[in-house]
Design a protein around this motif. Structure first.
Motif, PDB file in Angstrom:
ATOM      1  N   GLY A   1       0.827  -1.210   0.000  1.00  0.00           N
ATOM      2  CA  GLY A   1       0.000   0.000   0.000  1.00  0.00           C
ATOM      3  C   GLY A   1       0.856   1.252   0.000  1.00  0.00           C
ATOM      4  N   SER A   2       1.909   1.265   0.819  1.00  0.00           N
ATOM      5  CA  SER A   2       2.815   2.407   0.856  1.00  0.00           C
ATOM      6  C   SER A   2       3.555   2.557  -0.470  1.00  0.00           C
ATOM      7  CB  SER A   2       3.811   2.235   2.001  1.00  0.00           C
ATOM      8  OG  SER A   2       4.662   3.350   2.109  1.00  0.00           O
ATOM      9  N   MET A   3       3.931   1.442  -1.081  1.00  0.00           N
ATOM     10  CA  MET A   3       4.598   1.488  -2.388  1.00  0.00           C
ATOM     11  C   MET A   3       3.659   2.030  -3.461  1.00  0.00           C
ATOM     12  SD  MET A   3       6.803  -2.072  -2.295  1.00  0.00           S
ATOM     13  CE  MET A   3       7.570  -1.731  -3.889  1.00  0.00           C
ATOM     14  N   ALA A   4       2.362   1.727  -3.324  1.00  0.00           N
ATOM     15  CA  ALA A   4       1.386   2.266  -4.275  1.00  0.00           C
ATOM     16  C   ALA A   4       1.316   3.780  -4.183  1.00  0.00           C
ATOM     17  CB  ALA A   4       0.013   1.648  -4.018  1.00  0.00           C
ATOM     18  N   ASP A   5       1.336   4.314  -2.955  1.00  0.00           N
ATOM     19  CA  ASP A   5       1.313   5.766  -2.786  1.00  0.00           C
ATOM     20  C   ASP A   5       2.574   6.418  -3.334  1.00  0.00           C
ATOM     21  OD1 ASP A   5      -1.203   5.924  -1.539  1.00  0.00           O
ATOM     22  OD2 ASP A   5      -0.339   5.379   0.398  1.00  0.00           O
ATOM     23  N   LYS A   6       3.714   5.761  -3.188  1.00  0.00           N
ATOM     24  CA  LYS A   6       4.980   6.359  -3.610  1.00  0.00           C
ATOM     25  C   LYS A   6       5.227   6.182  -5.110  1.00  0.00           C
ATOM     26  CE  LYS A   6       9.979   6.413  -2.914  1.00  0.00           C
ATOM     27  NZ  LYS A   6       9.989   7.899  -3.023  1.00  0.00           N
ATOM     28  N   TYR A   7       5.038   4.959  -5.613  1.00  0.00           N
ATOM     29  CA  TYR A   7       5.401   4.659  -6.997  1.00  0.00           C
ATOM     30  C   TYR A   7       4.226   4.703  -7.963  1.00  0.00           C
ATOM     31  CZ  TYR A   7       9.735   3.130  -4.810  1.00  0.00           C
ATOM     32  OH  TYR A   7      10.901   3.083  -4.082  1.00  0.00           O
ATOM     33  N   GLY A   8       3.022   4.892  -7.445  1.00  0.00           N
ATOM     34  CA  GLY A   8       1.879   5.089  -8.336  1.00  0.00           C
ATOM     35  C   GLY A   8       0.823   4.011  -8.206  1.00  0.00           C
ATOM     36  N   ARG A   9      -0.449   4.452  -8.246  1.00  0.00           N
ATOM     37  CA  ARG A   9      -1.573   3.514  -8.119  1.00  0.00           C
ATOM     38  C   ARG A   9      -1.786   2.712  -9.399  1.00  0.00           C
ATOM     39  NH1 ARG A   9      -3.441   8.181  -5.106  1.00  0.00           N
ATOM     40  NH2 ARG A   9      -2.710   7.856  -2.978  1.00  0.00           N
ATOM     41  N   LYS A  10      -1.440   3.293 -10.564  1.00  0.00           N
ATOM     42  CA  LYS A  10      -1.515   2.525 -11.800  1.00  0.00           C
ATOM     43  C   LYS A  10      -0.543   1.356 -11.745  1.00  0.00           C
ATOM     44  CE  LYS A  10      -0.608   2.787 -16.786  1.00  0.00           C
ATOM     45  NZ  LYS A  10      -0.257   3.667 -17.935  1.00  0.00           N
ATOM     46  N   ASN A  11       0.689   1.612 -11.312  1.00  0.00           N
ATOM     47  CA  ASN A  11       1.666   0.530 -11.176  1.00  0.00           C
ATOM     48  C   ASN A  11       1.185  -0.519 -10.178  1.00  0.00           C
ATOM     49  OD1 ASN A  11       3.564   1.533 -13.017  1.00  0.00           O
ATOM     50  ND2 ASN A  11       4.523   2.840 -11.474  1.00  0.00           N
ATOM     51  N   ALA A  12       0.522  -0.064  -9.113  1.00  0.00           N
ATOM     52  CA  ALA A  12      -0.006  -1.004  -8.125  1.00  0.00           C
ATOM     53  C   ALA A  12      -1.106  -1.873  -8.733  1.00  0.00           C
ATOM     54  CB  ALA A  12      -0.541  -0.246  -6.916  1.00  0.00           C
ATOM     55  N   ALA A  13      -1.959  -1.266  -9.574  1.00  0.00           N
ATOM     56  CA  ALA A  13      -3.015  -2.028 -10.234  1.00  0.00           C
ATOM     57  C   ALA A  13      -2.424  -3.089 -11.163  1.00  0.00           C
ATOM     58  CB  ALA A  13      -3.927  -1.080 -11.010  1.00  0.00           C
ATOM     59  N   LEU A  14      -1.367  -2.722 -11.879  1.00  0.00           N
ATOM     60  CA  LEU A  14      -0.698  -3.688 -12.755  1.00  0.00           C
ATOM     61  C   LEU A  14      -0.019  -4.781 -11.937  1.00  0.00           C
ATOM     62  CD1 LEU A  14       0.820  -1.262 -15.428  1.00  0.00           C
ATOM     63  CD2 LEU A  14      -1.095  -2.842 -15.730  1.00  0.00           C
ATOM     64  N   THR A  15       0.505  -4.419 -10.778  1.00  0.00           N
ATOM     65  CA  THR A  15       1.096  -5.420  -9.889  1.00  0.00           C
ATOM     66  C   THR A  15       0.040  -6.409  -9.417  1.00  0.00           C
ATOM     67  OG1 THR A  15       2.749  -3.825  -9.132  1.00  0.00           O
ATOM     68  CG2 THR A  15       2.406  -5.772  -7.756  1.00  0.00           C
ATOM     69  N   TYR A  16      -1.156  -5.892  -9.149  1.00  0.00           N
ATOM     70  CA  TYR A  16      -2.276  -6.776  -8.785  1.00  0.00           C
ATOM     71  C   TYR A  16      -2.518  -7.792  -9.892  1.00  0.00           C
ATOM     72  CZ  TYR A  16      -7.154  -8.266  -8.721  1.00  0.00           C
ATOM     73  OH  TYR A  16      -8.298  -9.013  -8.787  1.00  0.00           O
ATOM     74  N   VAL A  17      -2.559  -7.329 -11.126  1.00  0.00           N
ATOM     75  CA  VAL A  17      -2.807  -8.222 -12.255  1.00  0.00           C
ATOM     76  C   VAL A  17      -1.743  -9.315 -12.321  1.00  0.00           C
ATOM     77  CG1 VAL A  17      -2.895  -8.358 -14.767  1.00  0.00           C
ATOM     78  CG2 VAL A  17      -4.056  -6.488 -13.589  1.00  0.00           C
ATOM     79  N   VAL A  18      -0.484  -8.922 -12.213  1.00  0.00           N
ATOM     80  CA  VAL A  18       0.629  -9.876 -12.342  1.00  0.00           C
ATOM     81  C   VAL A  18       0.606 -10.892 -11.197  1.00  0.00           C
ATOM     82  CG1 VAL A  18       3.144 -10.112 -12.317  1.00  0.00           C
ATOM     83  CG2 VAL A  18       2.080  -8.280 -13.643  1.00  0.00           C
ATOM     84  N   THR A  19       0.445 -10.414  -9.959  1.00  0.00           N
ATOM     85  CA  THR A  19       0.485 -11.332  -8.821  1.00  0.00           C
ATOM     86  C   THR A  19      -0.705 -12.283  -8.807  1.00  0.00           C
ATOM     87  OG1 THR A  19      -0.539  -9.606  -7.442  1.00  0.00           O
ATOM     88  CG2 THR A  19       1.862  -9.830  -7.336  1.00  0.00           C
ATOM     89  N   TYR A  20      -1.876 -11.792  -9.227  1.00  0.00           N
ATOM     90  CA  TYR A  20      -3.046 -12.675  -9.217  1.00  0.00           C
ATOM     91  C   TYR A  20      -2.979 -13.700 -10.352  1.00  0.00           C
ATOM     92  CZ  TYR A  20      -7.325 -13.143  -6.485  1.00  0.00           C
ATOM     93  OH  TYR A  20      -8.281 -13.538  -5.581  1.00  0.00           O
TER      94      TYR A  20
END
Length: 454
Positions: A94-113
Motif C-alpha cells: 500500500g505504501s509502495m502504491a502511494d509512492k510509486y503510483g496507483r496505476k503501477n499497483a493495479a498492474l502489480t495486482y494483475v501480475v500477482t493474481y
C-alpha cells in the motif's frame, strides 16, 4: 435439475440488473457531462474485469485443494497463508502504491493474481502455498489501489465530489453483484458442463485479469500520493500511522471497517454449516446467487440514499451496522430455540435454516450498502498522500482476526461465532456514532460570527 434452476435464476437476475443499470444510466446522462461518463464507464469496465478475476476463483478454491487430496487441516493452513500474506505484506505494498503510483499497483495486482492462478496447475503443497502468498498480496491491492486511483483521478480532473458517490455505488452494484453472479455461472459451466476440471475457473480468471491489465496499461494515467517524490516507503508508512493516531475520524473509520469486514469474512465461512448443520442437502448455487442479488439491491439503495442531501452517510450507517448485527444474531436465537437439531443428513433445508436464510439476505443487502458508503467516507477523511497505506493499515486487524478464526474454527460452536460477529457490528455502530458527533463538532467549529445570527 437443481443446476438448471440455478442457471435460470441467475439469468433472470442478470436481466433485471441490466435493466436497472440502463434505467439509472438514462437518468444520470441528463445532469452529468459526457467526458465524466466516459471516464466512469472506463473505470467500471476495468473494475468489473478485476472483480471477475477474483470471483471466478472463489467457488472452487476449496474444491481444487480437495481434488488434489488435501485434508481440511491442510486446506485451512493454505487459507491462513493467504490472509497472513495480506496482513504482513499489505501495508508495504500500500505504501509502495502511494509512492510509486496507483496505476503501477493495479498492474502489480494483475501480475500477482495471474501468478497465483498459474500455481493452481500444480498439486505440490509448496507451490500452492506460494500461490496463496501471491493471492494475499493481490487481495490487498484489489481493495486499495483501484479505489485510491479512482479518488485521486476523479478530483484531479475537476469532477464534482457527489459524482464520486455514484461511481462507488455502481462499482459495487457491478463488481460485487452482477459480475459475481456471471462469474459463478461461468465457473460452474466450465467445471460441470464442459468437464474441464476445477482448475478451469482459474485459467478463465487469468484471461480476464490479463485483458484488464492491457486496458490499464494503455488507458490509465499515473497518480501518486501528494508527497510521494520526497517520501520513502518507510516514511510513508510512518505518515499513515501518524494520520491514524492523530486523527480520531480516521481511527474510527478504520476500526469500523475492520470490525465489519471481519464479521463479513467470518460469515463467508459460517453460512454453509449454519444452513445445513446436520448435513442437509442445501442448494449452494441458488443460495449464493440469491445473496449476490441481495447485495446488488443494497448497492442500488445506497446509490439513492447517497444522492439525497438530507441523508448523511455518518448517520444512516449507524442503522446499517445495527441491522447487520441483528441479522447475524438470528442464528444465535435459532440455535437456542432448538431448530439446529431438527434436520437430517441428505434432507432439505429446515424451517430454522429458512429463517436464517432470510436473515442472511438482510445482511448481504447491508453489505451492498456498506461498501459504497465506506468508500464515500474514506474519500472524505483519509489523507490523499497516504491513502493506500492507511487503507491497508485498516486490513491488518481484519486479516489477523480471520486467521485466528480459521485456526480455531472447530473449537467454538456456530452460535458463539455469530454472537461474536454481532457484537463486533454493534461496536461498529457505536464508533459510527462517535464519528458523526466528531464530524459535526468540527464542521461547526470555524463558523464565522456573523453567520451564527440572523
Amino acid at each position: 435439475m437443481e443446476g438448471y434452476y440455478w442457471i435460470q435464476f441467475g439469468l433472470i437476475a442478470i436481466v433485471c440488473a441490466m435493466l436497472e443499470m440502463q434505467k439509472m444510466g438514462t437518468r444520470e446522462k441528463v445532469t452529468m457531462p459526457q467526458n465524466f461518463m466516459a471516464f466512469r464507464n472506463s473505470y467500471l469496465f476495468v473494475y468489473s474485469l478485476m472483480m471477475a478475476g477474483d470471483w471466478l476463483q472463489g467457488p472452487y478454491v476449496y474444491a481444487l485443494y480437495q481434488h488434489y487430496g488435501y485434508t481440511t487441516g491442510d486446506i485451512g493452513k493454505l487459507f491462513i497463508a493467504g490472509f497472513g500474506s495480506s496482513m504482513i505484506f499489505g501495508t508495504v505494498v500500500g505504501s509502495m502504491a502511494d509512492k510509486y503510483g496507483r496505476k503501477n499497483a493495479a498492474l502489480t495486482y494483475v501480475v500477482t493474481y495471474i501468478a497465483s492462478c498459474i500455481t493452481k496447475h500444480w498439486s505440490d503443497y509448496g507451490v500452492l502455498m506460494l500461490g496463496r502468498f501471491f493471492g494475499g498480496i493481490a487481495t490487498s491491492l484489489l481493495f486499495t489501489a483501484f479505489e485510491s486511483w479512482l479518488v485521486a483521478e476523479h478530483f484531479k480532473r475537476g469532477y464534482e465530489a457527489e459524482w464520486l458517490d455514484k461511481t462507488f455505488a455502481k462499482a459495487i452494484f457491478l463488481g460485487n453483484g452482477l459480475v459475481s453472479i456471471v462469474s459463478g455461472l461461468l465457473a460452474n459451466y466450465l467445471v460441470t458442463d464442459m468437464s474441464l476440471g476445477p482448475v478451469a475457473p482459474f485459467d478463465a480468471a487469468a484471461i480476464f485479469l490479463a485483458i484488464g491489465g492491457v486496458v490499464i496499461m494503455f488507458s490509465w494515467t499515473e497518480n501518486k500520493g501528494d508527497n510521494s517524490e520526497n517520501t520513502s516507503v518507510q516514511q510513508g508508512m510512518k505518515q499513515a500511522y501518524e494520520a491514524i493516531k492523530n486523527d480520531k475520524k480516521v481511527f474510527y473509520l478504520g476500526a469500523m471497517q475492520s470490525l465489519f469486514e471481519a464479521s463479513m469474512y467470518s460469515f463467508v465461512f459460517l453460512w454453509t454449516p449454519a444452513l445445513g448443520p446436520n448435513g442437509e442437502d442445501i442448494p449452494h448455487g441458488m443460495i449464493f446467487a440469491t445473496m449476490m442479488v441481495a447485495c446488488m439491491v443494497g448497492s442500488s439503495v445506497a446509490s439513492r440514499i447517497m444522492s439525497r442531501s438530507d441523508m448523511k452517510v455518518e448517520r444512516y450507517m449507524q442503522l446499517v451496522f445495527l441491522a447487520s448485527a441483528a441479522s447475524l444474531a438470528v442464528p444465535v436465537l435459532v440455535g437456542n430455540m432448538g431448530f439446529m437439531t431438527e434436520g437430517e443428513r441428505g434432507g432439505s433445508m429446515t424451517f430454522g435454516g429458512k429463517i436464517q436464510m432470510l436473515a442472511f439476505l438482510v445482511f448481504e443487502a447491508m453489505v451492498g450498502i456498506f461498501w459504497p458508503s465506506m468508500m464515500k467516507m474514506r474519500s472524505q477523511y483519509v489523507p490523499e498522500e497516504v491513502r493506500s497505506t492507511v487503507m491497508n493499515f485498516f486490513r491488518i486487524p481484519l486479516n489477523l482476526f480471520v486467521c485466528v478464526i480459521l485456526y480455531n474454527v472447530a473449537l467454538f460452536p456456530l452460535s458463539a461465532m455469530f454472537a461474536m460477529c454481532s457484537i463486533f457490528l454493534v461496536l461498529a455502530a457505536f464508533l459510527q456514532k462517535k464519528l458523526e458527533t466528531l464530524a459535526n463538532v468540527q464542521s461547526h467549529k470555524y463558523v464565522p460570527m456573523e453567520q451564527t445570527f440572523p
